[in-house]
Design an enzyme around this catalytic site. Sequence first.
Site, PDB file in Angstrom:
ATOM      1  N   ASP A 181     -11.869   7.357   3.943  1.00 19.22           N
ATOM      2  CA  ASP A 181     -10.665   7.140   4.733  1.00 19.22           C
ATOM      3  C   ASP A 181     -10.302   5.659   4.837  1.00 19.22           C
ATOM      4  OD1 ASP A 181      -8.456   7.894   6.222  1.00 19.22           O
ATOM      5  OD2 ASP A 181      -9.531   7.852   8.126  1.00 19.22           O
TER       6      ASP A 181
ATOM      7  N   ARG B 295      -7.578  -0.303   1.209  1.00 18.92           N
ATOM      8  CA  ARG B 295      -8.150  -1.511   0.593  1.00 18.92           C
ATOM      9  C   ARG B 295      -8.620  -1.248  -0.833  1.00 18.92           C
ATOM     10  NH1 ARG B 295     -12.266  -1.689   5.482  1.00 18.92           N
ATOM     11  NH2 ARG B 295     -10.439  -0.649   6.338  1.00 18.92           N
TER      12      ARG B 295
ATOM     13  N   ASP C  81       1.726   6.519   5.678  1.00 19.35           N
ATOM     14  CA  ASP C  81       0.725   5.586   5.167  1.00 19.35           C
ATOM     15  C   ASP C  81       1.205   4.843   3.923  1.00 19.35           C
ATOM     16  OD1 ASP C  81      -1.702   4.409   5.742  1.00 19.35           O
ATOM     17  OD2 ASP C  81      -2.877   5.765   4.502  1.00 19.35           O
TER      18      ASP C  81
ATOM     19  N   LYS D 298       0.856  -1.194   0.000  1.00 19.56           N
ATOM     20  CA  LYS D 298       0.000   0.000   0.000  1.00 19.56           C
ATOM     21  C   LYS D 298       0.891   1.242   0.000  1.00 19.56           C
ATOM     22  CE  LYS D 298      -3.027   2.642   3.087  1.00 19.56           C
ATOM     23  NZ  LYS D 298      -3.655   2.696   4.436  1.00 19.56           N
TER      24      LYS D 298
ATOM     25  N   LYS E 278      -9.719  13.287   8.176  1.00 20.71           N
ATOM     26  CA  LYS E 278      -9.200  12.897   9.479  1.00 20.71           C
ATOM     27  C   LYS E 278      -9.126  14.111  10.410  1.00 20.71           C
ATOM     28  CE  LYS E 278      -6.104   9.214   7.821  1.00 20.71           C
ATOM     29  NZ  LYS E 278      -6.584   8.113   8.669  1.00 20.71           N
TER      30      LYS E 278
END
Length: 498
Positions: A348, A352, A289, A266, A278
């Site tokens: 958010d 996935r 991230d 990812k 967020k």
Amino acid sequence: MDFEITSGSITSAESDCLIVGIGADSQLTPSASAIDQASNGYLSEILAQGDIQGKSAQTLMLHRVPGITAKRVLLVGLGKQGERQDRNYRKVVKAAMDQIKASRLKSALFAFDGLAADDADSYRQVRHLTEWAGAELYQYDETKSKKADPILLEQIQVQLDEELRDIGEFAIQDGAAISNGVSTARQLGNLPGNICTPSYLADQALALGAEHDSVEVTVLDEAEMEQLGMHSLLSVGHGSDQPSKLIVINYRGAGDNDKPHVLVGKGITFDTGGISLKPGEGMDEMKFDMCGAASVLGTMTAIAEMGVELNVVGIIAAAENMPSGRATKPGDIVTTMSGQTVEILNTDAEGRLVLCDALTYAGRFEPQTVVDIATLTGACIIALGHHATGLLANDDELAARLLEAGEQAADKAWRLPLWDEFQEQLDSNFADIANIGGRPAGTITAACFLSRFTKEYRWAHLDIAGVAWKSGGKEKGASGRCVPLLCQYLLNQSADEE
């Protein structure tokens, strides 16, 4: 940094510093005893004064010890015999490296006599020493006007018996490569989002390909992903001015007919949450991230340096998740590369969305196994804290191999269930699947989502949200996990196939 194995008399070894262990209650290890004998009981006298008791990671630097060639001797406490697990061993190595750096030494020789860890495996002990010493040499100053003071250390030697030299040299080669891979992952994770964009990740992958003949890199742009039907991945980057990328790193270390193992990372280079914005506090850490992508690049760097006899494909799904007038909205429905439709209830939960198309793409390589790595859910931190990677899989043998690799590499994972009962939380009235399943079992339902796209092959998911970086204070920064776990897993696979 030059790592090497040395043998022979410890008392005549030429080094800026000899590093020897002291057991609990001031017990001398064999190397310490040899120094004590050569110095007519100098160490025994020091210990009798109580300056060091052998507690774990205690240190005491001695200068001009009589009877030996080295300029200094660093005594390091190893603790009690029952305390010498991997966690303690790493603390011991760190304590020694802190002293070496503070003293601005150019060379050091570790002589722990195999007693710093409770594992009798010399390869593992030396490799971990190499990895962990290397980790202490990492410094981040890329975006600072005043660069860090250079570390002067040029050589680390490890004392081993002559009959263990070959094993030790293999361990150093592997440990140095894995250390470089971890540093690569840390550096990418620590860079800010305005530098480390999807295009920057692609450039780093292309540079790796240029460096190694065994590595070939392909970068798919948004138009190419559109043609493939990767509307889920593309939906995440709609709100950003930074173009999304699918980066494919093909390492060939085995025969052309050998099916590869695939790693999928990812690569959300910054995650605002999109329209599902967020909270502002701590949002700067969302530059981390992309640590799943960083771990893939780090692992591919390490295996290329080691020359692992295995075919491995690294796939990085890279995007930036930003809010704008073009951003994906809650309630939007996208069609994935697999043809399945997804109702995006929360923008958010974007990791996935990029991974599902990358996992579908992975199928074209007819892989032996696929492992995805992602900072996927805050729920994993609630479940496992900051110590273990969350592991879920559709194959028990694959899960067991990853758990075993984590134990060997001192980069632990813990398996969570992937039962069909959890799948029902992803039901949608308007699409084939929703991208969130509510608060209960958030880590599991995220993996359930990914499992819908991995039915054609053996697959495992590593949720590194709790271990990919540290927050706050001087320790803040990317950790480089789980490069050691992945490298160990691939080394084990290569050994089995050979």
